[in-house]
Structures are given as structure tokens and as C-alpha cells.
Design a protein around this motif. Sequence first.
Motif, PDB file in Angstrom:
ATOM      1  N   LEU A 180      -7.154   9.892   0.474  1.00  0.00           N
ATOM      2  CA  LEU A 180      -5.776   9.814  -0.002  1.00  0.00           C
ATOM      3  C   LEU A 180      -5.506  10.855  -1.066  1.00  0.00           C
ATOM      4  O   LEU A 180      -4.392  11.337  -1.215  1.00  0.00           O
ATOM      5  CB  LEU A 180      -5.519   8.431  -0.601  1.00  0.00           C
ATOM      6  N   ARG A 181      -6.525  11.160  -1.862  1.00  0.00           N
ATOM      7  CA  ARG A 181      -6.273  12.030  -2.993  1.00  0.00           C
ATOM      8  C   ARG A 181      -6.389  13.493  -2.618  1.00  0.00           C
ATOM      9  O   ARG A 181      -5.648  14.322  -3.093  1.00  0.00           O
ATOM     10  CB  ARG A 181      -7.254  11.709  -4.116  1.00  0.00           C
TER      11      ARG A 181
ATOM     12  N   SER B 208      -2.206   3.142   0.507  1.00  0.00           N
ATOM     13  CA  SER B 208      -1.952   4.197   1.495  1.00  0.00           C
ATOM     14  C   SER B 208      -0.667   3.912   2.242  1.00  0.00           C
ATOM     15  O   SER B 208       0.068   4.843   2.584  1.00  0.00           O
ATOM     16  CB  SER B 208      -3.128   4.392   2.454  1.00  0.00           C
TER      17      SER B 208
ATOM     18  N   MET C 203     -11.820   6.276   1.571  1.00  0.00           N
ATOM     19  CA  MET C 203     -10.360   6.234   1.709  1.00  0.00           C
ATOM     20  C   MET C 203      -9.698   6.868   0.502  1.00  0.00           C
ATOM     21  O   MET C 203      -8.695   7.579   0.627  1.00  0.00           O
ATOM     22  CB  MET C 203      -9.882   4.787   1.840  1.00  0.00           C
ATOM     23  N   PHE C 204     -10.250   6.570  -0.670  1.00  0.00           N
ATOM     24  CA  PHE C 204      -9.678   7.095  -1.910  1.00  0.00           C
ATOM     25  C   PHE C 204      -9.719   8.620  -1.903  1.00  0.00           C
ATOM     26  O   PHE C 204      -8.731   9.286  -2.201  1.00  0.00           O
ATOM     27  CB  PHE C 204     -10.456   6.524  -3.089  1.00  0.00           C
TER      28      PHE C 204
ATOM     29  N   ILE D 174      -5.658  14.704   2.956  1.00  0.00           N
ATOM     30  CA  ILE D 174      -4.957  13.613   3.615  1.00  0.00           C
ATOM     31  C   ILE D 174      -5.178  13.679   5.117  1.00  0.00           C
ATOM     32  O   ILE D 174      -4.895  14.680   5.750  1.00  0.00           O
ATOM     33  CB  ILE D 174      -3.477  13.705   3.230  1.00  0.00           C
TER      34      ILE D 174
ATOM     35  N   ILE E 237      -6.299   2.861  -9.609  1.00  0.00           N
ATOM     36  CA  ILE E 237      -6.233   3.454  -8.275  1.00  0.00           C
ATOM     37  C   ILE E 237      -4.806   3.813  -7.853  1.00  0.00           C
ATOM     38  O   ILE E 237      -4.528   4.955  -7.478  1.00  0.00           O
ATOM     39  CB  ILE E 237      -6.842   2.478  -7.241  1.00  0.00           C
TER      40      ILE E 237
ATOM     41  N   LEU F 147      -6.516  -0.439  -1.159  1.00  0.00           N
ATOM     42  CA  LEU F 147      -6.328   0.934  -0.701  1.00  0.00           C
ATOM     43  C   LEU F 147      -5.436   0.991   0.525  1.00  0.00           C
ATOM     44  O   LEU F 147      -4.717   1.960   0.724  1.00  0.00           O
ATOM     45  CB  LEU F 147      -7.674   1.573  -0.419  1.00  0.00           C
TER      46      LEU F 147
ATOM     47  N   GLU G  31      -3.119   6.574  -9.743  1.00  0.00           N
ATOM     48  CA  GLU G  31      -3.806   7.826  -9.444  1.00  0.00           C
ATOM     49  C   GLU G  31      -3.277   8.427  -8.138  1.00  0.00           C
ATOM     50  O   GLU G  31      -3.127   9.642  -8.016  1.00  0.00           O
ATOM     51  CB  GLU G  31      -5.315   7.563  -9.338  1.00  0.00           C
ATOM     52  N   ILE G  32      -3.001   7.562  -7.171  1.00  0.00           N
ATOM     53  CA  ILE G  32      -2.616   8.074  -5.854  1.00  0.00           C
ATOM     54  C   ILE G  32      -1.117   8.296  -5.732  1.00  0.00           C
ATOM     55  O   ILE G  32      -0.677   9.290  -5.168  1.00  0.00           O
ATOM     56  CB  ILE G  32      -3.144   7.134  -4.748  1.00  0.00           C
TER      57      ILE G  32
ATOM     58  N   LYS H 215       2.015   5.234   0.192  1.00  0.00           N
ATOM     59  CA  LYS H 215       2.020   6.698   0.227  1.00  0.00           C
ATOM     60  C   LYS H 215       2.732   7.177   1.495  1.00  0.00           C
ATOM     61  O   LYS H 215       3.537   8.102   1.461  1.00  0.00           O
ATOM     62  CB  LYS H 215       0.581   7.216   0.183  1.00  0.00           C
ATOM     63  N   VAL H 216       2.414   6.509   2.606  1.00  0.00           N
ATOM     64  CA  VAL H 216       3.041   6.866   3.876  1.00  0.00           C
ATOM     65  C   VAL H 216       4.541   6.623   3.829  1.00  0.00           C
ATOM     66  O   VAL H 216       5.339   7.435   4.287  1.00  0.00           O
ATOM     67  CB  VAL H 216       2.401   6.030   5.001  1.00  0.00           C
TER      68      VAL H 216
ATOM     69  N   ILE I  16      -7.273   7.627   7.860  1.00  0.00           N
ATOM     70  CA  ILE I  16      -7.121   6.555   6.890  1.00  0.00           C
ATOM     71  C   ILE I  16      -6.304   5.401   7.449  1.00  0.00           C
ATOM     72  O   ILE I  16      -6.614   4.234   7.223  1.00  0.00           O
ATOM     73  CB  ILE I  16      -6.436   7.109   5.627  1.00  0.00           C
ATOM     74  N   LEU I  17      -5.252   5.749   8.219  1.00  0.00           N
ATOM     75  CA  LEU I  17      -4.397   4.689   8.746  1.00  0.00           C
ATOM     76  C   LEU I  17      -5.142   3.862   9.790  1.00  0.00           C
ATOM     77  O   LEU I  17      -4.945   2.645   9.874  1.00  0.00           O
ATOM     78  CB  LEU I  17      -3.130   5.294   9.348  1.00  0.00           C
TER      79      LEU I  17
END
Lengths: 398, 585
Positions: free
Chosen positions: A356-357, B417, A352-353, A360, B524, B413, B527-528, B420-421, A364-365
Motif C-alpha cells: 500500500l505504501r 486499503s 500488504m502494508f 501499489i 497504520i 489493512l 501512514e497510508i 485507499k481504493v 492487495i485487493l
Amino acid sequence: MAVASTDTAPMKPLRGPGFPIALTALAGLVLGYIAGNALGNGWLGALVGAAIGAAFAWAAAGPLADNRTAGRWAAIALIGVFLLLLGGVGGLVAGLLIGAVLSWIAYWLASGAYRKGVPAYATPGQVLWHNTFLFICGFIFFFLIAPIVVVIPLSFNAEDFFTFTPEMLALDPEGYSLKHYRDFFTSSDWQQAMWNSLKIAPVATILSVALGTLAAIGLSQSHVPFRRAIMAILISPMIVPLIISAAGMYFFYSRVGLQGTYWGIVLAHAALGIPFVIITVTATLVGFDRSLTRASANLGADPVTTFFRVQMPLILPGVISGGLFAFITSFDEVVVVLFVGSAGQKTLPWQMFIGLREQISPTILAVATILVTISILLLATLEILRRRSERLRGMSPG
Amino acid sequence: MTDTPLGPDQISGATPDNALRNADRAAAKDGPHDGPMLAADGTPLRRSLNRALRRQKLRALALVAPLLLFILITFVAPIADMLFRSVENQIVGETLPRTVAALDDWTFADGEPPDEAAYDALYSDMFLAAEAKTHTRLGGRLNYETTGISSLFRQAGRGVADIGEAQIEAIEDSSEAWDDSAFWAGLMLTGDEAAADTDLLADARARARIISGEPLAMPDETWPSAAAAAALPRTAVAYTEFALYTWSVDEDPPAEEDPWEAVWLSLALDLAANPDAPSAFSGAQAEALSAAQAALPPGTADFSFRDAFLEMDEDWGSLDVWGTIKAFGGPYTSGYFLSAADYSLNPEGVSAMPEDEQIYRTLFVRTLVMSLTITLSCILLGYPVAWLLANLPLRTANVLMILVLLPFWTSLLVRTSAWKVLLQQQGVINDILVWLGIVSDGGRLILINNATGTIIAMTHILLPFMILPLYSVMKTIPPSYLRAAKSLGATDWTAFWRVYFPQSVPGIGAGSILVFILAIGYYITPEIVGGTKGVFISNRIAYHISTSLNWGLAAALGSILLVLVLALYWLYDRIVGIDNVKLGG
């Protein structure tokens, strides 16, 4: 404040319907503006919404005051149908929601229920503050939970976007698909990552639970030399920043040849999970009645029998919840695995990391939704255990 | 032990320890009894109780020992190792031992490069290092301190074999014997232990072992010859190193391998320095040596390694290069810590980095300021929620508690995420704002890849760690206190601020320290969602470990962070007690 100050009568509908009507109309205005925006004309929507809100409040205070259920259903149906005509299926759902909210507000204001949480002698200012406070708390709860909830519908997105598409908002079935889940279950990367996670976490959990429970029992004895210092060392993996643990383990494990091996990760994760086991099991042992072990010894049981037949069943909830913590710590851990693991040991969080990085991808979702489901299950298990242990100890019905 | 008052670790009741304490108290009051009090089995009670106590302590320790050992090995040892790495600097002294020794009397303040002896030592060290290919690693290490050294070392590693080409060719052409590897072996080695120079062997072994990382040995029943070492001292050292290395690392018998260029050149220098050298040998060996001596090009006696190195690259005459080797020649260095504090250890001493290059101080300050902001946001958001939960009926509170615990249990995570979304420019929050007409489509807010993103996401992630301790403290504050204050005439605000708030301060303290400790080490999430402006010191540490490979600096930065965290941990232990950490309500 100025509006609220007209209100002094406790726990009964207001003298005049002006106050609930004005506020409900305001709520209708806001909701109408949002709905109107979606349909193309925000201010017209606001106007219509305000009118509907005022009408609801009048109805809730007058003709339908004693028939709350019927009134609310009528309001929901009314706005639902109204928006169905204007905006299709999506409009229907939005309409039902708006109807529910608006009618709730109307009754809440008209029936005086907003004063329920405060004493009868509270001043209007206090009532206003109380409700503002509840609203703030509601907002904070929303802040806590919304990000997690938002991920779930997005994972069914038919497009590769990270946001709601117009089709999704219109509740068009075309806008939804399971393709990200298909991705997850067919991609060898993700499957490999999941298996790696499932191979590492249980072994690390068993290690930390076995050693942690033993040590917690030792620590809860009445005479332990250097108890404080030992406790500080055992809890430290939780406190020391993960990046430092990861760096240290990376350097040290490379020296002894554990870097990049399965057992290297298992040992590292076991160490990280131990504080949680120690904390939960020690907490359970505080409530443990020591005379039970003495009684057991008195009846002829040796220490091992006493442990497994008397002590263990009683502290089991604590041990299991400690184990769940250790499991989730390992299952969720990414920093240490990034450094101590090698490419062949990519775990789910690692994958996942990377996702995300770098590249994309909405897969992941889908993974996130699966993980949320798992955490809900874990949380439920924990809640059941907590209630059971409280019942066993006769503390409270919960 | 027996006369201390009841400490926090002791329990009341009938324990051996307490019995001893009571006995002591009784003795102090009544004066000593006549004769010892006896236990049931006839031993003095005191001894019997002491034994029971000791047994209890041992049992408790035995239960804790396996885990303690496990944590010490898998967790504490790695961290100690990291601390050690932040000062460790063996590589320079190990790769260039003779050079570092030759620089002993030289200082940067002399204002000129060191004398010939240092270049001579550098040649011998560099030759061995180039054979073992450790010179590039050393170059990489010194390059952190002075840029350009890496390529200088790489170049020297390639060019070192060409030094003294004229001398080598002259010897080669002087006699057929020199082309014979076995002849060399016969000249320099001996099968007789009595005629061997074992000190020379030991020195060479020590040097070569450090460089190649493995124990080296000579072929069976061979030693460097003492006679050869006396007549041709340089050659003996160079040949012994060659023989050890060839035999142990390349696994070829030295008698079948052409000696290194360093051996040839050493022979030339030995012969030039000692005209009588051939007379120490006899027969074919003496002949070959005489021939070689005669063939040496003029000027061999004044052969200058310094010129040779300068010819290779004039940077070898640079003060900075030698100053760096000298400054980092010791086995331990404070250089990494100085770098981590934005100072640099250079040949002239310690100096501060220029203002615009002080990245680490900026980063530490930023980490602290952002962690503080996150902690404050958590207090601000957590306090009302904890108050609500503590004052609602238990059943409702338990339901609402799930809303707090669900994020706590959800994968980090997943939460990252989700943010992020939500926060992206084309993300959910911006879409809603545009849709509502609050911001224009062109003016979408930049919420991610900056400090804002990090603060929002981390406040959300750490909020449960604030709410849970606050809740458990607020649970213990009786609601009647507030009512009492109000009935005595306090306004709502006074009642809260003077009565309720002071009692909830321990909860704020516990939650804040916990959140702050967790926040400053986060990796983490920054970083993201942090971009470049929202990253923490942890991200820099990770960068140095995996990208720039400057492990020493990573370890030094980590050590500083660790000290910070441990200080807070100690504070937390003092204020809250680590036993009182609560998980999941």
C-alpha cells in the motif's frame, strides 16, 4: 413535510394516490437520471424514470394492489428488458436492480407500510422522522459495510487499476480475471508472507490462551489481592498505542537478542492477544455456577479433573472466542512486526502494508478478499459459539 | 480487612472472609466471648478461617502469576526500557570521560573556549574512541543538538593520529630501539606484580571497557610498570590503554604491535616535561630515552593540543561545540523531552524553538484535534445505529449486528486499503461523482493524503468500538421510560433529551474514551491515507525510530503519548471499569 401532512389515515392506503405517485416518481427520477447518465443522456433518463415510477405507483395502488408478488416481478422484468435493449448485459442487471427497488418503493408507499414502525396515533411529522431515521441508519450501515464489499469485485479486475473499468460495469467477462489471485498464489513474496503469518499466529494464540485462561480463572476467584491493579496491567497491551509497544519492544528485544527472531514476534503477539482472552474468558466465568466445582469436588474429583471435566467444557465457548480474538490480533498485527521482525519474517499484513505504501499493486485487493472471507468464517464461528453458550446457560434463544 | 464493608471485589455468601466479618460484628455487639470459638479440629475458629482465606488468596495469585510475569517481561519491561531511553544519555560521558571531567570548571558563559587541559583530554579520549570507532556514533548523537558536529567528529577521528607528527618522527629517528615493539613492551610493562601500578590498570580498564563494550584484560602475567608510570605518567596511561585494547579487541600481543601514535606523542611530552626521566631507567632503555629526549624538536615542552585541533578544523574553537559537549555531558538529559516540546537545550540553557519549527506541538495538537473529530463523528454515526439495534426485536438486531461486527473482524489493512481504493483521485468515489456529473473531471475531490482521508477512514475503522458499548448500555434502558415520559405529556424531543439521553451517557462516555484512546495512538491508517497533513504523532515516532534513528527523541515523544493514554485509561477505569470492556456484543 407538506406532502406528508395530507396523510392522516393510519395503516391504510391513502385517500388519494397523489402522495405515493409523487414520491415514487421522484425516486424514479433519481434512478432514471443515474441510468440515463450511464447511457449518455441523464435528463432524458430522469424524465423516463419519473414516468415509470408514477406508473408503478398508480399500478401498486390500483389494479395490482392485492397482487404484490406479481406486480413486483412484472416491474422487475419490464425495466430489465427495457434496459437490456438499451445497454446490453450490464443494462439488464442494472434494470433488474432498479426494477426491484422502484417497485418496492411503490408498494411500500402505496400500501402504507411506511407507517408500520410507528404507533397508529403518530403524527405525519413523526412518521416522516421515523422513516428519515431509518434511512439515516441504513446509510450508516452502508458506510460500515460498503468499503469492504467494494473490494471484492475490484479484486477480479482484469486491469491493474484500483477502480471499476467500463468493461467491468458492462459486465463484460473480458473485464474480469483471476490474475491477481494467480499473482498471490505464485508470487514467492506473498506465499512466504502467508506462511510466516500462519507460523506465528497459532503459536502466539496458544500461548495467550493457555496463560490467559489460567489467569482469568485466578482472577474470578472470590479473594484476589490487588485484583484491580493486576487487571489494569493485564489489559494494558490493548490500551497502550501499538507504536509505543512496538518501540519499547524494539529497544528491549534488541538488548536481549530477541529482535528479529521468530520467538521475539511470537512473544510480542502473545502479549498483545492476552487482553482479549482475559476479557472474553472473565466474561464467561461471570455466568459460571461455582457450586458445580464444589459438587464435583464433593463427588471425589481432584482440582485438575474438576477443571478439565467440569469447568473447561462450560467455559469453552469463551475460551475459543478469546482464542479467535488472539488469533486475529496476531494475524492482523503489523506495527509490532514491522519493528520487532526482520526481513525474513514478513507477515501478510506487513507485505500488504509495503504494497500500500510503496508499489501499489492490485494483488492487495485479492489478498483483502481472501482475508474478508476468513473474517466472515471467524465471525460465523463466533456467532455459533455465542448461541451455543447462551443456549447452554439457558439465557435466550437468540 | 475483616471490618471493611463489602467491596466490589468481594462476594456475598458463605465465604471465610464473610464469616470473619460476621464474627467481628458479633464480637462488637456482644462484647468478647469467654474463650475462643473452636473449629471442628480444635484450632480456634479465627485462626482456621484466616488460614483458609490465606490459602484461597495464594491459590488465586498462583494462577495469575505466570501471566502477570509474562506480561511484565514481554510488555511492561520494554515500555519501562523505552521510558528510560528518553532520558538516558550515557554516550557522551562514556566516550569522552576525561573531556567531560576537564570541562567541569568551564561554563558556556565564560565566553571563550576551554583551556588546554580540555583539548588535552579530548585528544586522549578521541584517540581511544577513534580506535574503537565509537566517535562517529557520538558525533551522530550530538549532531541532533548542533548540526555539523557529526562531520567534525568524523574528521577528528581521522586526523587525531596526525597530531604531533614532528615529535613522533623525531623519536622514531633517534634510535633503532623505538622500532622494536618488544622494546616498548619491556619499557612500559612488567612481569612482577609487586612492581606494577594496578590502579592505573584498573582506570584504563574501566575506560576502555565502556568504550569497546567488552571486558578487557592484559596479557597473562603482565602489568603496567609502576616505575615507568612514575617517570613517564602520560606514556604509561596511553600505553596501558593501547596494550589492553590491542590484546583484547585485536587479539594481538602488545609486544608485537607498534604502539599507537598517542603513545609516541605522550612519550615526547613526558620527556620534555621531565628532563630526568631517562635516569629512572638503566641500560639500553635509558640510552634510547636520552636519545629521544635529545632529538625532540624545539617547542615540544609547550606543545599545544588546542592549536593542533584548531589546525584540523577551526570549529574546535567554537563555543557552540564545547557548549554542546558540556550541556550533554551528564549521564541523563532532559534534552529529548525538551525537543519533544519544541524547546531546545543548547549551551546557553533552554530556549523555545522558532515559531515555524515548532513541529511537535503542532503535531500533538493535530493528533488531539483529529482524534476528537473522529470521536465526535463516531458518536454521531454510532448513536442512531446503537439506538436502532437496541430497540429492534432481538432476532433482527442480531442480523443487523453482523453488519457492525464484520468490519470489526475484518483486517485493519483490508479496511485501510479499501479506503485507499475508494478515496483516490482516480478512485471509486470520485469516479461516481464525475459520472453523476456532480464534480467535473478536472475538479476531482482530494479526499486522500490529507486530514479528510484520515478522518473518514478512521471513523469507519473505529465506529464498531463506539457502537458496541453504546449498544450494551442502551439495551439496559427500558423502552417504557420513553413511553411514560410521552404519556406524561413530553414531546418526542423532550422525552429523548430529558429521559433517554441522560441514561445513555455512560455508553457515550465508555465508547468515546475507548475510541479516543485508540485514535490518538493510531499509526497504520494515517501512514497510508494521511499524506503529510493527516499524520499523527505516532507516525513521527516511527520516523524517528526507523529513519532518523534519533531513538531518544522517539522515546520522549512516546513517553508523552503514553502518559496521555494512561491518564485516559485511568479515567476509563474509573468511569466504566476495565472489567466491563465488551467485545463483540
